[in-house]
Design an enzyme around this catalytic site. Sequence first.
Site, PDB file in Angstrom:
ATOM      1  N   CYS A  54      -1.932   8.072   4.464  1.00 20.73           N
ATOM      2  CA  CYS A  54      -2.362   7.676   3.464  1.00 20.73           C
ATOM      3  C   CYS A  54      -3.587   7.976   2.607  1.00 20.73           C
ATOM      4  O   CYS A  54      -3.358   8.383   1.812  1.00 20.73           O
ATOM      5  CB  CYS A  54      -2.542   5.906   3.443  1.00 20.73           C
ATOM      6  SG  CYS A  54      -1.230   5.264   3.724  1.00 20.73           S
TER       7      CYS A  54
ATOM      8  N   GLU B 256       0.985  -1.345   0.161  1.00 17.49           N
ATOM      9  CA  GLU B 256      -0.105   0.344  -0.211  1.00 17.49           C
ATOM     10  C   GLU B 256       1.311   1.182  -0.236  1.00 17.49           C
ATOM     11  O   GLU B 256       1.843   1.560   1.048  1.00 17.49           O
ATOM     12  CB  GLU B 256      -1.320  -0.045   1.540  1.00 17.49           C
ATOM     13  CG  GLU B 256      -2.003   0.819   1.654  1.00 17.49           C
ATOM     14  CD  GLU B 256      -1.244   1.933   1.871  1.00 17.49           C
ATOM     15  OE1 GLU B 256      -1.364   3.244   1.108  1.00 17.49           O
ATOM     16  OE2 GLU B 256      -2.030   2.526   3.368  1.00 17.49           O
TER      17      GLU B 256
END
Lengths: 510, 510
Positions: B287, B250
């Site tokens: 994120c 990720e």
Amino acid sequence: MTTDAQTTQPRSIIAGDDGGTPDVAAATTAAQEAFATYRATTPTERGAFLDAVADAIEADRDAIAAAAVAESHLPEARIAGEVGRTTGQLRMFAAVVRQGDHLGVRIDPAMPERTPLPRADIRQRQVPLGPVAVFGASNFPLAFSTAGGDTASALAAGCPVVVKGHPAHPVTGYLVARAVSRAVADAGLPAGVFSFLLAGDSGTSEIDLGQSLVQDPRITAVGFTGSRGAGLALARSAAEREVPIPVYAEMSSINPVVILPGALTSDPAALAEAYVGSLTLGSGQFCTNPGLLFLPTGEGGDAFLRAAAEAVAASTGTRMLTSGIADAYAEGTARQQSAADVEVLATGSPGDGDDAPAPQLAAAAGTDSPVVTDEVFGAAGVVVRYSSTDDLLRHLAGMEGQLTATLHLDEDAEADLDAARALLPALESRVGRILVGGWPTGVEVGHAMVHGGPYPATSDSRSTSVGSLAIERFQRPVAYQDLPSALLPEAIRDDNPWGLTRRVDGELER
Amino acid sequence: MTTDAQTTQPRSIIAGDDGGTPDVAAATTAAQEAFATYRATTPTERGAFLDAVADAIEADRDAIAAAAVAESHLPEARIAGEVGRTTGQLRMFAAVVRQGDHLGVRIDPAMPERTPLPRADIRQRQVPLGPVAVFGASNFPLAFSTAGGDTASALAAGCPVVVKGHPAHPVTGYLVARAVSRAVADAGLPAGVFSFLLAGDSGTSEIDLGQSLVQDPRITAVGFTGSRGAGLALARSAAEREVPIPVYAEMSSINPVVILPGALTSDPAALAEAYVGSLTLGSGQFCTNPGLLFLPTGEGGDAFLRAAAEAVAASTGTRMLTSGIADAYAEGTARQQSAADVEVLATGSPGDGDDAPAPQLAAAAGTDSPVVTDEVFGAAGVVVRYSSTDDLLRHLAGMEGQLTATLHLDEDAEADLDAARALLPALESRVGRILVGGWPTGVEVGHAMVHGGPYPATSDSRSTSVGSLAIERFQRPVAYQDLPSALLPEAIRDDNPWGLTRRVDGELER
């Protein structure tokens, strides 16, 4: 352009256009443009379309079967069965799409009163990846080719498909593609939902066409069945793209068979004949061909081996799919013949023509040599004797990933069951399907089937290329947070218009 | 070896041994050896173990939280919440494991009477892949690190875990690892179920340690959260192995927010302040930080932009996680400041110290420049004005894969709903989570969450790193054909001793 499909190699068709040239960009652009419409089809519409593809193939069944027999050298009965398998597979995916469990709907309802923070309403469904490139196999000119399992599962997921037609059966591929394209048109779908490309016409080589397709930025996933060399080249190429994409390549396997001692107590000769039947079926041209067999030392094993050698010696080769495949078989068997640690036990008779080589049975002392463990595509079997379960575990520990492993045992013999229990964890870590009894060369199309396995049997062990689970290869999850009902996709609306099974707060509800 | 964890950097621990050195082979060998025992744990046993890991972390909560605050510079309340998130996540996976739906049991019963060929009994379950390497994130020193989502989901799947401790919080990682290892020992499991390695001790660099781990033949999958550069390097390395393995990385995302005109009719200033709140939360180190915002031209948008600029100007930077991250933020914002097509609208005040840079808000004319679309990790927002839905669609068409996209709209305005309907298919193809209203910076841990998305937001869009679906990343299907009941694994036995939901002939049964 019209084509006498039985005698003339057709030009490629693109997006249903009979007069096209093999232009990758045109096909992938059409696929990308068709994606918006096709992904939005309802389960009913998409199911009806997949059924219509099956109907269209059935309508052209005679011409397709004749072309497939002529091009593949496979017997009529086998090809007839394969037509049924292909249409049955399409109809299974139609049913899967209508049922809708593949959409994987999950709903975590809002909790406005939760402390310290309220919870939003979050819903999940699976969406199709986008255009998929399919590389068919030579050995199943219908069921694993133009409208085979990869195409059927990708279309079921909502992905347009661009097929690279296999050079071993261009006319079969073309006829199937024409049937599929007719179904696309009849359903009122954009032609780009399905395209078919053949190398050769404009000087494009097989490799160039394949690489162009995998490198095309509009392609989002690849389904492949074929050789390890070709599969690995495509997987490498896909991993090196600016945007890497998943490649599902089903490549090579020697499908170990383990004969446990109890299986030899009643009729070792009959078991050996059944083994040779599976080994030589269809010239041995199955991904699941039992290339390596572990046989216990001792009398029962000796009897099995004698009978197997007799059966192979009595067998006659049948024409292989292509002369290239026959040549590769000849090389592979010659390698075994000249290897110091391999002894050829029996050779059958060659069939008519250059491309019907003789089946071969060999014995090897161990599994350390690549001559023993590298796949020889065709009817070439190697037998390794063992003297204990620990022996077997050592052989398995050094073995590459495989599609299948088969155990033969006596269910009433505790020693066999104990050995099987010791072997199962090792097999589970190395193969996609474990059989007890029977032979691996039949692959049932169903919901529980796994035709897959750890690398290098496939490039991605997390999936199967046969069976309904195959649809999941071409999907990815998307979550929707706090969408007003006016914007929610049907699959995740409160009133559940498609009647889907849904996972609510982690529990399945219906 | 004893360690005053609050003041001294500990040496790495391997498989529960406090005195170890950071030896990759020792850790992965221990993991591989532990796999046979750990994969065979029952749902009850594995669930109890995951709960015990949560308990062990809670028992050490004060020391762990103190270390995490000291090392990450994140506020105490945030870290307290993150401890709860981490233990809650472990307990969610304990419940998932006990329920057992992740085993994906499918049974196609035998049809001995079927013609022309009988059908064998075929059963399918998911099995764990094997030892998993986990690379934790700096920005969630607990929930995405040593015992975070990747570790919890891999352990839940039945995979031993080898963690590469993050250099930004070695003491926190060490303390968490010690708690996990205690739970492993208390459960009577082999120590190799969990190992923790830190670079540095014996001269091993971060990169060498990471590459050794990914290249180790005993590692079967990788979970990673971090920068694009590091994630891509690991993914490339894994693809080039002799046996390639899946990497779930990720990586990066700018999480576009689209303000539709209707959202600006009531109180554009309040909306702008909420945006800046999300942008600057935790120094913008999420994120899911909203790095790019699309704002309509016209008065409402002007008002929003004035208020957003005021809010950013009034904001003060807080200490970032590491000086390296603060340096990268400084470089990124400097790049925006000097770009011809970007105009800085507002800059906040820097906080105390070198590593608490000022938040920044900028405007850009379009999205063609990488200065606009490359992630700047931290509180740096870019606003792009648009004048039509077609404008928005053009911007989205050129955009890389993202974790999230957020729409703000007026549910009663048909024009907004029409625009949203036009945007949704484009968003679904580009992101893992779509929000309407709210801000992307909260990621709920639940069953419907997707924290994932198309490349390069992640290296594998077919999964999520948050939520219960994450367990599926570390599994693969195996089929069992005609196994006698004495050999069937519990999950697929006729008497269903674990009370699992099973798919029989394609239909879910309970």
